[in-house]
Structure formats: C-alpha cells, structure tokens
Scaffold this motif. Structure first.
Motif, PDB file in Angstrom:
ATOM      1  N   ARG A  48       0.810  -1.221   0.000  1.00 30.12           N
ATOM      2  CA  ARG A  48       0.000   0.000   0.000  1.00 30.12           C
ATOM      3  C   ARG A  48       0.846   1.274   0.000  1.00 30.12           C
ATOM      4  O   ARG A  48       0.316   2.380   0.071  1.00 30.12           O
ATOM      5  CB  ARG A  48      -0.931  -0.004   1.208  1.00 30.12           C
ATOM      6  CG  ARG A  48      -1.938  -1.154   1.156  1.00 30.12           C
ATOM      7  CD  ARG A  48      -2.818  -1.198   2.361  1.00 30.12           C
ATOM      8  NE  ARG A  48      -3.659  -0.002   2.365  1.00 30.12           N
ATOM      9  CZ  ARG A  48      -4.320   0.425   3.437  1.00 30.12           C
ATOM     10  NH1 ARG A  48      -4.226  -0.237   4.565  1.00 30.12           N
ATOM     11  NH2 ARG A  48      -5.060   1.512   3.372  1.00 30.12           N
ATOM     12  N   GLN A  51      -0.219   3.885  -2.453  1.00 31.56           N
ATOM     13  CA  GLN A  51      -1.414   4.590  -1.986  1.00 31.56           C
ATOM     14  C   GLN A  51      -1.020   5.665  -0.967  1.00 31.56           C
ATOM     15  O   GLN A  51      -1.517   6.792  -1.012  1.00 31.56           O
ATOM     16  CB  GLN A  51      -2.387   3.591  -1.364  1.00 31.56           C
ATOM     17  CG  GLN A  51      -3.655   4.193  -0.853  1.00 31.56           C
ATOM     18  CD  GLN A  51      -4.538   3.146  -0.162  1.00 31.56           C
ATOM     19  OE1 GLN A  51      -4.198   1.964  -0.093  1.00 31.56           O
ATOM     20  NE2 GLN A  51      -5.659   3.588   0.344  1.00 31.56           N
ATOM     21  N   LEU A  52      -0.119   5.329  -0.064  1.00 34.82           N
ATOM     22  CA  LEU A  52       0.357   6.278   0.934  1.00 34.82           C
ATOM     23  C   LEU A  52       1.063   7.465   0.280  1.00 34.82           C
ATOM     24  O   LEU A  52       0.842   8.622   0.648  1.00 34.82           O
ATOM     25  CB  LEU A  52       1.298   5.576   1.918  1.00 34.82           C
ATOM     26  CG  LEU A  52       1.896   6.434   3.021  1.00 34.82           C
ATOM     27  CD1 LEU A  52       0.807   6.969   3.933  1.00 34.82           C
ATOM     28  CD2 LEU A  52       2.905   5.635   3.807  1.00 34.82           C
ATOM     29  N   ALA A  54       0.531   8.618  -2.693  1.00 34.30           N
ATOM     30  CA  ALA A  54      -0.491   9.432  -3.357  1.00 34.30           C
ATOM     31  C   ALA A  54      -1.159  10.377  -2.364  1.00 34.30           C
ATOM     32  O   ALA A  54      -1.403  11.547  -2.673  1.00 34.30           O
ATOM     33  CB  ALA A  54      -1.529   8.537  -4.035  1.00 34.30           C
ATOM     34  N   VAL A  55      -1.436   9.902  -1.168  1.00 33.84           N
ATOM     35  CA  VAL A  55      -2.031  10.749  -0.134  1.00 33.84           C
ATOM     36  C   VAL A  55      -1.051  11.835   0.288  1.00 33.84           C
ATOM     37  O   VAL A  55      -1.432  13.010   0.438  1.00 33.84           O
ATOM     38  CB  VAL A  55      -2.482   9.911   1.084  1.00 33.84           C
ATOM     39  CG1 VAL A  55      -2.910  10.801   2.228  1.00 33.84           C
ATOM     40  CG2 VAL A  55      -3.611   8.967   0.688  1.00 33.84           C
ATOM     41  N   GLU A  58      -0.932  14.486  -2.331  1.00 32.37           N
ATOM     42  CA  GLU A  58      -2.151  15.301  -2.301  1.00 32.37           C
ATOM     43  C   GLU A  58      -2.083  16.345  -1.176  1.00 32.37           C
ATOM     44  O   GLU A  58      -2.465  17.491  -1.365  1.00 32.37           O
ATOM     45  CB  GLU A  58      -3.359  14.382  -2.095  1.00 32.37           C
ATOM     46  CG  GLU A  58      -4.692  15.079  -2.145  1.00 32.37           C
ATOM     47  CD  GLU A  58      -5.837  14.102  -1.993  1.00 32.37           C
ATOM     48  OE1 GLU A  58      -6.563  14.189  -0.985  1.00 32.37           O
ATOM     49  OE2 GLU A  58      -5.969  13.216  -2.871  1.00 32.37           O
ATOM     50  N   ARG A  59      -1.599  15.942  -0.025  1.00 27.04           N
ATOM     51  CA  ARG A  59      -1.518  16.854   1.123  1.00 27.04           C
ATOM     52  C   ARG A  59      -0.361  17.835   1.027  1.00 27.04           C
ATOM     53  O   ARG A  59      -0.440  18.966   1.521  1.00 27.04           O
ATOM     54  CB  ARG A  59      -1.358  16.059   2.412  1.00 27.04           C
ATOM     55  CG  ARG A  59      -2.599  15.406   2.871  1.00 27.04           C
ATOM     56  CD  ARG A  59      -2.320  14.775   4.205  1.00 27.04           C
ATOM     57  NE  ARG A  59      -3.539  14.640   4.947  1.00 27.04           N
ATOM     58  CZ  ARG A  59      -3.603  14.109   6.142  1.00 27.04           C
ATOM     59  NH1 ARG A  59      -2.496  13.693   6.739  1.00 27.04           N
ATOM     60  NH2 ARG A  59      -4.746  14.001   6.764  1.00 27.04           N
TER      61      ARG A  59
END
Length: 65
Positions: A48, A51-52, A54-55, A58-59
C-alpha cells in the motif's frame, strides 16, 4: 544501525548509516528511514506504499513526488 529488543520478522532500512533505528516489541513490520520520511507499516500492508505516497502528494504537493 539497528537495535531491536523483543522484536522479530522486521525489515528495517535506513539511508543514513549514522542514524539509529531502535525497535522494542515490534513484530512483522517494515521500517524505512530517509532524510525526508520515516515510514512504519505491517509487512502485510507494504504493497500500500503507492497509496500512501499518493495521499502524501495530495496533502503536500510537489514534496514527495
């Protein structure tokens, strides 16, 4: 450098040979230390990471691309 007490099944990576990563009672985890980020997750969740990231992107746009 890694020091582990009552810990097993861990994958520990650091890009700084002078940085000590110390584990107490940690089992079946991935620990990655770089100049920018320290990440800890269960071995079963290692897939994952994308996915991490990508977050994080985004932040904090542009910082962890």
């Amino acid at each position: 450098m890694v020091v582990a007490l009552d810990s097993s099944g861990n994958v520990v990576l650091s890009d700084d040979p002078d940085h000590l990563v110390a584990l107490v009672g940690v089992r079946d985890s991935v620990v990655v230390h770089t100049a920018d980020v320290t990440m800890v997750c269960p071995v079963g969740d290692a897939e994952r990471v994308k996915q991490l990231l990508a977050v994080a992107e985004e932040r904090f746009p542009g910082r962890y691309a």
